[in-house]
Design a protein around this motif. Structure first.
Motif, short mmCIF file in Angstrom:
data_model
loop_
_atom_site.label_atom_id
_atom_site.label_comp_id
_atom_site.label_asym_id
_atom_site.label_seq_id
_atom_site.Cartn_x
_atom_site.Cartn_y
_atom_site.Cartn_z
N THR A 81 0.82 -1.22 0.00
CA THR A 81 0.00 0.00 0.00
C THR A 81 0.84 1.26 0.00
N ILE A 101 -3.14 -5.18 5.52
CA ILE A 101 -3.07 -3.74 5.25
C ILE A 101 -3.92 -3.36 4.04
N PHE A 140 -10.46 -0.10 -0.91
CA PHE A 140 -9.05 0.20 -0.79
C PHE A 140 -8.76 1.70 -0.78
N GLY A 159 1.27 14.50 11.80
CA GLY A 159 1.62 13.56 10.74
C GLY A 159 3.11 13.47 10.55
N ARG A 160 3.49 12.93 9.39
CA ARG A 160 4.90 12.78 9.10
C ARG A 160 5.62 14.12 9.14
N SER A 168 -1.59 10.57 12.21
CA SER A 168 -1.87 9.85 10.97
C SER A 168 -1.20 8.47 11.03
N GLN A 170 -4.30 6.43 16.26
CA GLN A 170 -4.36 6.71 14.82
C GLN A 170 -5.77 7.08 14.38
N GLY A 230 1.03 19.08 9.98
CA GLY A 230 1.95 18.26 9.18
C GLY A 230 1.32 16.98 8.68
N ILE A 231 0.02 17.07 8.38
CA ILE A 231 -0.72 15.94 7.82
C ILE A 231 -1.17 16.33 6.42
N GLY A 264 -3.44 14.97 4.47
CA GLY A 264 -4.88 14.92 4.25
C GLY A 264 -5.30 13.86 3.25
N LYS A 274 2.92 23.17 5.48
CA LYS A 274 3.76 24.13 4.74
C LYS A 274 3.52 24.07 3.23
N ASP A 275 2.80 23.06 2.79
CA ASP A 275 2.53 22.93 1.35
C ASP A 275 1.13 23.46 1.03
N ALA A 315 -1.48 21.01 -0.26
CA ALA A 315 -1.81 19.79 0.49
C ALA A 315 -3.33 19.62 0.54
N ALA A 319 2.17 27.19 6.65
CA ALA A 319 3.39 27.56 7.38
C ALA A 319 4.08 26.33 7.89
N ASP A 320 5.36 26.53 8.24
CA ASP A 320 6.09 25.49 8.95
C ASP A 320 5.51 25.45 10.36
#
Ligand SMILES: Cc1cc2nc3c(=O)[nH]c(=O)nc-3n(C[C@H](O)[C@H](O)[C@H](O)COP(=O)(O)OP(=O)(O)OC[C@H]3O[C@@H](n4cnc5c(N)ncnc54)[C@H](O)[C@@H]3O)c2cc1C
Ligand SMILES: Cc1cc2nc3c(=O)[nH]c(=O)nc-3n(C[C@H](O)[C@H](O)[C@H](O)COP(=O)(O)OP(=O)(O)OC[C@H]3O[C@@H](n4cnc5c(N)ncnc54)[C@H](O)[C@@H]3O)c2cc1C
Lengths: 271, 373
Positions: free
Chosen positions: A15, A123, B176, B254-255, B280, B294, B311-312, B314, B333-334, B337, B349-350
């Motif tokens: 995934t 998953i 999926f 998030g990441r 996330s 999560q 920082g996710i 979406g 920051k993107d 996103a 923003a950061d």
């Protein structure tokens, strides 16, 4: 007579590598490699610990297309003794009931197993149905979310396991043969060793069973043996949101945001 | 066109026949018209009936009304008094009747035993639909019931409808890709079994004037096979933090937050709001938060007053878990996103810059309101 353990392995599209076509919303499957369902590696690891503690013999089984041989080679590389790939075109399109039927019949044909270990869920579709459905077909005791096998009593033919729910730890004793769903991320799956990997070539430890070997009624298999049916697919309705991006440098934007939160009345204190 | 007589859905259901020769002989065969009613299996713990199982009365009521049939609650256990209280709650929340099986064998919770009891009841009473909440316990019992009944089961539904042509239940769930919805039905098989995760459906209104029958089943009619499982011991875990599905304020990372250190800043913000930290799947994969925190399709659905996503990106599988959230704020920051399309307010923003300011501003407000209030 040593302990005999079977581990169920699902061969799933990775995934992490899956991309979606933003226009149609469908999966772009091309070039997406398949992997062993990561949560099954926890079951493999637990089985290998039983091998070390009790001298268990461990067999992996997977109902999958022929390409899943690679996945079975991977878990043999981790130390599993041998494997059975259950593969036949008549199994295509199985829902969870039909899948669990084939797995249950495979276990029946293996016959003398003591424990069947499964991953907690996959998953790709994550239903967590299979272990309990297999237990239902075979009318065997089962337990989910197992993170530890405390003891196997080979004389009494019982296994004592621990599992964790949201607010408690529970210990259960099950009569063997028994079915266990192994908790996600509960183990540290070991890496593949070159020595074990070599066994794949030297010993040819993977058998392939088709429905010739199992001899099951085609009405119980694949799409025909699946009571659930996907009748249509639509887009998810969007939740209406304001979608306001607040402009300006961070300090100003944040202050404006706080004003908005005050206006909305969502803060737990007065503004 | 006008000559065609309008056939009611209840009528269509009674006319439905399946060809037994075409079905798997292992299933046994029964006609759909032998089945009637929508069941909700109630989960009872030390505090009484759990909220997720009461939430399942929301879709049950709607589907039963469409099918012109009744809603029945199903309760199992050994403590009559506690079960009667739970039964009343189910009736106040929309059940027409509650069926209770009291037995010493049900004194301790053992999934196989509870599952078998539900299956035996279903064989005798033949419900058309069985709903269970996909709590940890619901997720382990439901497929066992389906396995014993050789019935179809659909996991983690987010919506239910009725097929107007056949009266089949449409069990709707994200496949999926969470951007799509799959409509699943089990046209040849009854009961139709489905689960939904907690918080996917709201709690139905509670009405103490609602009345309904309580039926005490005779345990002699439901001899369970001697369970080859026993509970050895239980250890309650002290959980200081509120579970995310119950939280009113959630700061989710998030990441983009990247490190455990970063999540400390999120905790600081959550503390000011009296809320909790979530994240996330990427945050879980990176080991920054446990899986029970999560949010999303393979995590939990949450319904806080305020959800702050930091920082996710979406992804569809993430935002499906915040459909029921009140207000959604995104910091990323993107500017492209996708989270900004799923948020009420966004700041490009950061987070390392924006979050400390937000913490400072809210702390000032909180202190001020503490002094005046
Ligand atoms: C998005 C999606 C949603 C679906 N929803 C449903 C549904 O609601 N109801 C339904 O009946 N079907 C459903 N299906 C079909 C279902 O995915 C397949 O039947 C599948 O073969 C098994 O389900 P699972 O991956 O959820 O397994 P799970 O029950 O999550 O798997 C648990 C464990 O069982 C073992 N296992 C699973 N599959 C195999 C295998 N083939 N061989 C050996 N061991 C195995 C593994 O150890 C695994 O970790 C769905 C499919 C998709 C893609
Ligand atoms: C079957 C399936 C089920 C899934 N279930 C779930 C689920 O339940 N829950 C879930 O969350 N996901 C789920 N996923 C995964 C999902 O598709 C995404 O991969 C995941 O949600 C992405 O997590 P993320 O937003 O943290 O990471 P990313 O997508 O990597 O996004 C990180 C974001 O952080 C931003 N960022 C980076 N640095 C900064 C900074 N300094 N300041 C501000 N912003 C910054 C970036 O711009 C980016 O938008 C599932 C996927 C599949 C296929």
């Amino acid at each position: 007579m040593s302990l005999k353990v079977v581990v169920g392995i699902k061969w799933v599209p990775n995934t992490q590598a899956v991309r979606f076509d933003p226009k149609t919303g469908t999966l772009i499957r091309e070039g997406v490699p398949s992997i062993v369902n990561p949560h099954d590696l926890d079951a493999v690891e637990l089985a290998l610990q039983l091998k070390e503690r009790y001298g268990a013999k461990v067999t992996a089984i997977s109902m999958a297309p022929p390409s899943a041989i690679k996945g079975l080679e991977h878990v043999i590389g981790m130390g599993i003794d041998d494997a059975i790939l259950v593969s036949d075109r008549v199994f295509a399109g199985s829902d969870t009931l039909a899948t669990s039927y084939v797995i249950a019949q495979t276990l029946k044909r293996i016959g003398d197993f003591d424990l069947a270990l499964f991953g907690q869920e996959t998953i790709d579709s994550s239903t967590a149905h299979i272990p309990a459905q297999v237990a239902g077909w075979l009318e065997l005791p089962y337990m989910y979310y197992v993170d530890r096998v405390e003891e196997v009593d080979e004389k009494q033919r019982t296994v004592t396991v621990r599992r964790m729910l949201e607010d408690r730890l529970e210990w259960y004793q099950l009569k063997m043969p028994a079915i266990l769903g192994v908790a996600m991320k509960s183990q540290k799956p070991r890496p593949v060793s070159i020595y074990n990997k070599l066994r794949v070539r030297m010993e040819n430890p993977i058998q392939v069973w088709s429905n010739k070997e199992l001899g099951l009624d085609p009405r119980c298999l694949g799409l025909k043996g699946s009571p659930t049916l996907v009748s249509k697919v639509t887009w998810t309705p969007e939740v209406p949101r304001k979608k306001q991006v607040i402009e300006g440098p961070p300090s100003e934007a944040v202050k404006k945001l706080v004003e908005k939160l005050c206006e909305e009345g969502v803060l737990p204190f007065e503004c | 066109m006008s000559a065609e007589k309008k056939v009611s859905l209840a009528e269509k259901r009674r006319q439905k026949k399946v060809d037994c020769d075409k079905l798997c002989p292992e299933w046994g065969c029964a006609q759909p018209y032998e089945y009637e009613g929508v069941w909700v299996v109630g989960e009872v713990d030390e505090q009484g009936i759990t909220e997720p199982s009461l939430q399942m009365l929301t879709p049950a009521r709607r589907i039963a009304d469409k099918l012109e049939t009744f809603v029945e609650g199903i309760l199992l256990g050994s403590d009559r008094e506690q079960l009667e209280k739970a039964a009343k709650e189910m009736i106040y929340h929309g059940a027409d009747r509650v069926r209770i099986l009291v037995s010493e064998e049900l004194a301790t919770y053992i999934p196989g035993v509870y599952g078998e009891a539900i299956a035996r009841l279903a064989e005798a009473r033949k419900p058309e639909v069985i709903f269970l909440a996909a709590t940890m316990r619901g997720r382990e019992i439901a497929p066992y019931v389906a396995g014993l009944l050789k019935a179809g089961i659909t996991a983690d539904c987010t919506q239910f409808e009725v097929d107007e042509e056949t009266g089949d239940l449409l069990m709707i769930r994200p496949p999926f890709a969470a951007i799509l919805l799959a409509y699943i039905k089990t046209p040849f098989r009854r009961p139709q079994i489905a689960t939904a995760r907690p918080n996917i459906f709201p709690l139905p209104p509670r009405d103490e004037s609602r009345e309904g029958e309580i039926v005490w089943e005779n345990p002699e009619d439901y001899k369970l096979s001697k369970p080859p499982i026993s509970l050895v011991k239980v250890e309650m875990l002290k959980r200081s933090e509120v579970p995310i599905e119950k939280a009113e304020y959630i700061v989710s990372g998030g990441r983009g937050v990247g490190t455990k250190e970063g999540f400390k800043t999120l905790e600081e913000l959550a503390e000011i709001l009296g809320g909790v930290v979530a994240g996330s799947r990427k945050a879980v994969d990176l080991g920054l938060i446990p899986h029970e925190r999560q949010v999303g399709q393979t995590g939990k659905s949450v319904r806080p007053k305020l959800y702050i996503a930091v920082g996710i990106s979406g992804a569809a599988q993430h935002v499906i878990g915040i459909r029921e959230a009140g207000l959604v704020v995104a910091i990323n920051k993107d500017p492209d996103a996708p989270i900004f399309k799923n948020a009420d307010y966004g700041i490009v923003a950061d987070w390392r810059e924006a979050l400390p300011i937000l913490i400072e501003e809210l702390r000032k407000l909180k202190e001020r309101s503490g002094k005046t209030g």
